[in-house]
Design an enzyme around this catalytic site. Sequence first.
Site, mmCIF file in Angstrom:
data_model
loop_
_atom_site.group_PDB
_atom_site.id
_atom_site.type_symbol
_atom_site.label_atom_id
_atom_site.label_comp_id
_atom_site.label_asym_id
_atom_site.label_seq_id
_atom_site.Cartn_x
_atom_site.Cartn_y
_atom_site.Cartn_z
ATOM 1 N N TYR A 1 74.755 30.828 52.795
ATOM 2 C CA TYR A 1 73.807 29.771 52.471
ATOM 3 C C TYR A 1 73.823 28.640 53.494
ATOM 4 C CZ TYR A 1 78.000 28.151 49.838
ATOM 5 O OH TYR A 1 79.254 27.792 49.440
ATOM 6 N N TRP B 1 75.865 27.124 56.029
ATOM 7 C CA TRP B 1 76.768 26.086 56.516
ATOM 8 C C TRP B 1 77.175 26.288 57.976
ATOM 9 C CZ3 TRP B 1 77.908 21.402 54.947
ATOM 10 C CH2 TRP B 1 77.750 21.064 53.598
#
Length: 770
Positions: A113, A115
């Site tokens: 997701y 980072w």
Amino acid sequence: MRRIKRVPHCSHWGAYTILVEGQRIVGVQPFEHDPAPSPIIHSIAEWANPERRVLRPMVRSGWLDKREKSDRRGRGREKFVPVSWDEATTLVADEIRRVAGSFGNASIFAGSYGWTNSGRLHHASSLLKRMLNLVGGFTRHVDTYSIAAGPVILRHTLGSDDACGGRANTLDTIAQHTETLVVFGALSPRTAQNEAGGIGSHRLETYLRKIVERGVKVIHVSPLKDDLPDWVNAEWWPIRPNTDTALMLGLAGEIVKAGRHDTDFLARCTSGSDRLLGYLGGKADGERKDAAWAASICGLDAGQIAELATRLVDTRSMLTVSWSLQRAHHGEQPFWAALGLASVVGQIGLPGGGVGYGYASLGGVGAPLNLGRSPAISQLTRPIDSFIPVARISDMLLNPGRPFSYEGGIRTYPDTRLVYWAGGNPYHHHQDLNRLSEAWTRPETIIVQDPMFTATAQRADIVLPATTSIERNDLAGNRRSDFILAMKKAIEPLGESRSDFEIFNAIAGKLGVADRFNEGRDEMGWVRYLYEACRSDASEHFGFAMPDFDAFWEAGYARCPVKTEHTFLADFRNEPEQHALKTESGKIVLGSETLARLDYADCRPHPAWIEPAEWLGNAADAGQMHLISHQPTGRLHSQLETGASSRAMKRNGREQARLHTDDAAALGLADGQTIRIWNGRGECLATAEVTDKVRRGVLVLPTGAWFTPTGNSGLEVAGNPNVLTLDIGTSQFGQGCSAHTCLVRVEPYAVDRRDAFEAYQETLVALAAV
């Protein structure tokens, strides 16, 4: 004569200028408008170090020979074979076609997701999903490891997750109006130095100093004393981990017992309060929830709890609740119980009063609200709606076709044949890594796209080398930052690495969708487009003038329209009917009809204390300790783990595990000694740090050490706590991660002091051998 190039850039821990000489980074200077820059920025030169980088496309030898019929237990053991970019992208495109055609697009799981970097164009997760949406879709995740159970329960009880996403009271109102501040968990610059999508200015310390100057009474409820800076002079309540819900309910019950609850607010602005009040009074179980009851669970003083209950009503009081509290078994409950307590006090919607979540969990939470549009490349329309809760990856891989619940609905785990992980490292953030390792053998193909040869990349079938942010052009910004920041290319790509946009564009071309993927724009075309969309929005909707793109790119930053002194739910408090919430009743839900119908034992129709699976209250003996695995000081997650700021936090090449002086004495441990930490799920090594700033019975081991199992036993030598953590959902309703519900044992370990990084390097050399 040296020629130093100055390159503006930004990462999750802030904005800065990179000083470059040729291909070498020679220095980093903080952003001029940042009052408290993070020291992590000085570690970015590590990105240019080839030792941990993926430098060419590679394929696992067994998969290259037999494709989907290969021995999947060869992942992490077999050598990698270098291939050309043309062959690598062809293999990837062919696998996407094969799996989608034979099993359906739901059998493709798009992991991670985002980072890996703060750039809004080269956002690996978004680009992966954009590409897959153009060819039929994929199975996605919902929520994040950082915060899942909390948003789920707040969407049900407040109608949105704004209160935990940075839209509760801004910290300036707290600094100006609050008289009693109760901090549940952390309010620390340690975590506030980071922000998803980048951050221009770190403001937490500024607000904390104003709170100190005003003489605000601060109660700090945490097993860790340094979850709040010492200079705040807070009153430290070293609570037993995972019992904050009991304290919140005990405070509420004490207020109700004294007849001092705000009956008008409860009647006008909440629904189902009779369920909560009945529970507090012991209507169902005969046990009144008050200060004495809470003290027996939390390990705190009943008199202090009773005094605080009185003070909450007598003064303008504010509750702050860290994201970390909901990363535990029944993690929905502390968020809901805090909302219940704030409703009983009745100050929600007043300046400096009420409750907010996640302050300092990221740097932008509580900062002035960015009113404008944030830059982001669209993932496009989803052709299918297949998803899992984010922390249920092992469950998905191990149990295809099995049903699971989420927010009251029943869904089915897909039959996952292909995993494509871009810009993330589940062998850092997932729980019970030994269980994940078994689950990882189930998919037919695993593709990993990343700049670094992470533990996840080591266990891939196809590895695609992506550039880091310093090797490409991009821009940073998000709805919690008051700046959009230029991320200019500082050095040329290492090896054969390519930008995420280039990689996905090439694969899209082989899938026949490149024209729709790139929309006729190259890298700088997209950077310009994303910025100008934000500029137009600021002008059209807020009358705020931002510089044109060329001026922005030259300056390196642009300010955004913001709102200061924001009071959460002020309009709702004044006119609850006209400003109804998007809940089952239009009001704050303290007693839920939906949850009553669902009848879950692990998420009741009202906030409740439910004993977690593992906690000090049910420890088998005094030798067990409660493990807390929190965000480290010197890095973000597992990024820059070998950077200077990260290595400064280690000893003997390993992570340091903090424990109380009395516990160390009882275990025969000395400061700096190597220790073995274990339970039934796994074991790891760490270096003991003996301190009086941790509650007795608690062990603190930060996350982010690169997963380095060794030998036949799988002993993890770098200090990765997720070989120990519990991999169960928070409840049937929220299904968040329960990492902070974890009991372990500790003992001295006799071992040579070989640097753990050496063990990692040996593994890497063996894997990369051709």
